[in-house]
Design an enzyme around this catalytic site. Structure first.
Site, PDB file in Angstrom:
ATOM      1  N   LYS A 164     -25.437 -60.852  21.948  1.00 48.32           N
ATOM      2  CA  LYS A 164     -25.623 -61.275  23.337  1.00 48.32           C
ATOM      3  C   LYS A 164     -27.085 -61.639  23.578  1.00 48.32           C
ATOM      4  O   LYS A 164     -27.986 -61.061  22.986  1.00 48.32           O
ATOM      5  CB  LYS A 164     -25.186 -60.158  24.291  1.00 48.32           C
ATOM      6  CG  LYS A 164     -23.675 -59.917  24.301  1.00 48.32           C
ATOM      7  CD  LYS A 164     -23.301 -58.872  25.332  1.00 48.32           C
ATOM      8  CE  LYS A 164     -21.793 -58.703  25.421  1.00 48.32           C
ATOM      9  NZ  LYS A 164     -21.404 -57.681  26.422  1.00 48.32           N
ATOM     10  N   ARG A 194     -13.695 -52.798  17.133  1.00 43.75           N
ATOM     11  CA  ARG A 194     -15.112 -52.479  17.372  1.00 43.75           C
ATOM     12  C   ARG A 194     -15.231 -51.052  17.905  1.00 43.75           C
ATOM     13  O   ARG A 194     -16.103 -50.282  17.467  1.00 43.75           O
ATOM     14  CB  ARG A 194     -15.703 -53.490  18.354  1.00 43.75           C
ATOM     15  CG  ARG A 194     -17.150 -53.242  18.765  1.00 43.75           C
ATOM     16  CD  ARG A 194     -17.640 -54.445  19.579  1.00 43.75           C
ATOM     17  NE  ARG A 194     -18.792 -54.166  20.399  1.00 43.75           N
ATOM     18  CZ  ARG A 194     -20.064 -54.239  19.979  1.00 43.75           C
ATOM     19  NH1 ARG A 194     -20.313 -54.547  18.720  1.00 43.75           N
ATOM     20  NH2 ARG A 194     -21.067 -54.002  20.794  1.00 43.75           N
ATOM     21  N   HIS A 233     -11.621 -56.210  19.885  1.00 46.64           N
ATOM     22  CA  HIS A 233     -12.572 -55.258  20.469  1.00 46.64           C
ATOM     23  C   HIS A 233     -12.140 -53.824  20.226  1.00 46.64           C
ATOM     24  O   HIS A 233     -12.978 -52.911  20.172  1.00 46.64           O
ATOM     25  CB  HIS A 233     -12.731 -55.527  21.967  1.00 46.64           C
ATOM     26  CG  HIS A 233     -14.132 -55.315  22.458  1.00 46.64           C
ATOM     27  ND1 HIS A 233     -15.199 -56.097  22.056  1.00 46.64           N
ATOM     28  CD2 HIS A 233     -14.660 -54.383  23.290  1.00 46.64           C
ATOM     29  CE1 HIS A 233     -16.307 -55.668  22.638  1.00 46.64           C
ATOM     30  NE2 HIS A 233     -16.008 -54.621  23.376  1.00 46.64           N
ATOM     31  N   HIS A 235     -26.104 -52.764  21.221  1.00 55.68           N
ATOM     32  CA  HIS A 235     -26.142 -52.399  22.638  1.00 55.68           C
ATOM     33  C   HIS A 235     -27.574 -52.450  23.167  1.00 55.68           C
ATOM     34  O   HIS A 235     -28.518 -52.098  22.462  1.00 55.68           O
ATOM     35  CB  HIS A 235     -25.583 -50.984  22.846  1.00 55.68           C
ATOM     36  CG  HIS A 235     -24.093 -50.923  22.784  1.00 55.68           C
ATOM     37  ND1 HIS A 235     -23.400 -49.753  22.542  1.00 55.68           N
ATOM     38  CD2 HIS A 235     -23.140 -51.879  22.945  1.00 55.68           C
ATOM     39  CE1 HIS A 235     -22.109 -49.990  22.551  1.00 55.68           C
ATOM     40  NE2 HIS A 235     -21.928 -51.270  22.792  1.00 55.68           N
ATOM     41  N   TYR A 278     -18.784 -43.593  23.697  1.00 58.37           N
ATOM     42  CA  TYR A 278     -18.010 -43.271  22.502  1.00 58.37           C
ATOM     43  C   TYR A 278     -18.075 -41.792  22.159  1.00 58.37           C
ATOM     44  O   TYR A 278     -17.218 -41.287  21.430  1.00 58.37           O
ATOM     45  CB  TYR A 278     -18.494 -44.113  21.317  1.00 58.37           C
ATOM     46  CG  TYR A 278     -18.234 -45.580  21.502  1.00 58.37           C
ATOM     47  CD1 TYR A 278     -16.945 -46.090  21.440  1.00 58.37           C
ATOM     48  CD2 TYR A 278     -19.271 -46.465  21.776  1.00 58.37           C
ATOM     49  CE1 TYR A 278     -16.696 -47.439  21.631  1.00 58.37           C
ATOM     50  CE2 TYR A 278     -19.045 -47.815  21.969  1.00 58.37           C
ATOM     51  CZ  TYR A 278     -17.756 -48.295  21.896  1.00 58.37           C
ATOM     52  OH  TYR A 278     -17.500 -49.627  22.096  1.00 58.37           O
ATOM     53  N   ARG A 337     -18.738 -58.072  17.320  1.00 56.51           N
ATOM     54  CA  ARG A 337     -17.900 -58.607  18.384  1.00 56.51           C
ATOM     55  C   ARG A 337     -17.120 -59.825  17.894  1.00 56.51           C
ATOM     56  O   ARG A 337     -17.459 -60.437  16.870  1.00 56.51           O
ATOM     57  CB  ARG A 337     -18.755 -59.017  19.583  1.00 56.51           C
ATOM     58  CG  ARG A 337     -19.599 -57.903  20.191  1.00 56.51           C
ATOM     59  CD  ARG A 337     -20.455 -58.447  21.318  1.00 56.51           C
ATOM     60  NE  ARG A 337     -21.220 -57.409  22.002  1.00 56.51           N
ATOM     61  CZ  ARG A 337     -22.464 -57.059  21.685  1.00 56.51           C
ATOM     62  NH1 ARG A 337     -23.082 -57.669  20.680  1.00 56.51           N
ATOM     63  NH2 ARG A 337     -23.091 -56.119  22.358  1.00 56.51           N
TER      64      ARG A 337
END
Length: 303
Positions: free
Chosen positions: A172, A243, A240, A266, A275, A148
């Site tokens: 994150k 990504r 992004h 994730h 995806y 990211r």
């Protein structure tokens, strides 16, 4: 403004510490709500509102042209108000929880074709120019690791091992993960590090400005956008998007979805599964360009 609404907005500012922009949006929604309830006059009895009252208001906003996404924001504001009233003991049931809106379709992630990124990475550049080498490395890191924007900016030099060909990023919720990379990226990192020595970085970050300071989001965004635009990319051209492109390329090349999930950091497989739709869309596109039956209906040879 209704006194209860004022207290609610004050609660959002002081206790919930929401941004001024968010509080303003709640205030606008609730002022519209009150005007609808009272016809613009008098004080509404907020404790007697029913789910049907809320549905009727949302229907009126829809007829005024508000989009489905905007209607969801309106409902979010009313739900928050009634949660507040519930906690205050002013009501026993939150009527807004009984109002449901149709789920919005989730748009597929935007990506660029691998050929576009290859054109950037294969283009001639001055390997003695710090900025050119760094900017090429930025694009390569996004494309070859799928990290990211925030992860790239915070990437520590000590956490990038070109011998082991892996980097450790903090994602994150402050969760660390290790991402492997290949020979080309390892060479590009070493090339960049050799030039960076003359810049004398003021921090421990891998990537720095020409003055040795940490990168900032707008600089990275412009590097990616301008690079992709120069290579012929169109539409949304952001970090992004690279990504997304990484994830799509990995799946198109046969990577297992669980592996891609771990590489992207994730929390759940559901976030990665989107995806697969991109991959299927790409496969369909290629089919329509190549299959003999599709060609008769306007495929590649028919264009």
């Amino acid at each position: 403004m209704n006194a209860t609404i004022e207290r609610f907005l004050q609660y959002l500012r002081l206790e919930r510490n929401l941004s001024p922009m968010t509080v303003d949006r709640y205030g606008r929604d609730l002022r519209q709500w009150i005007d609808y309830m009272t016809g613009g006059n008098g004080e509404p009895d907020l404790t007697s509102v029913t789910a049907n009252d809320i549905r009727a208001w949302l229907l009126s906003r829809s007829s005024c042209g508000d989009s489905p996404a905007t209607l969801r924001l309106h409902l979010q504001s009313i739900r928050a108000l009634y949660r507040y009233l519930l906690r205050q003991g002013a009501i026993r049931i939150n009527p807004a929880t009984m109002v449901e809106l149709a789920k919005l379709p989730k748009p597929l992630p935007t990506f660029v074709r691998a050929a576009t990124v290859d054109a950037i990475l294969d283009d001639d550049f001055d390997d003695a120019d710090f900025t050119q080498v760094r900017d090429r490395l930025i694009v390569m890191l996004f494309y070859e690791t799928g990290i990211r924007l925030s992860e790239l900016i915070g990437l520590q030099d000590a956490h990038v091992d070109t011998a082991k060909q892996e980097l450790r990023v903090r994602g994150k919720r402050d969760k660390d993960r290790v991402v492997p990379f290949g020979d080309e990226l390892a060479t590009a990192i070493e090339q960049y590090r050799a030039l960076r020595a003359a810049v004398r970085p003021e921090c421990g970050n891998l990537l720095v400005t020409a003055k040795g300071k940490p990168l900032y989001p707008s600089l990275v965004y412009h590097v990616v956008h301008d690079s992709l635009a120069t290579a012929g990319g169109t539409g949304k051209l952001s970090p992004h998007v690279l990504r997304h492109t990484f994830a799509s390329v990995m799946l198109n090349s046969g990577a297992q979805i669980n592996s891609v999930k771990e590489l992207l950091g994730h929390e759940s497989l559901a976030a990665t599964q989107v995806y697969t739709h991109v991959t299927l869309s790409e496969l369909q596109h290629n089919y329509e360009l190549a299959h003999p039956r599709a060609l008769k209906k306007g495929g590649y040879y028919g264009n």
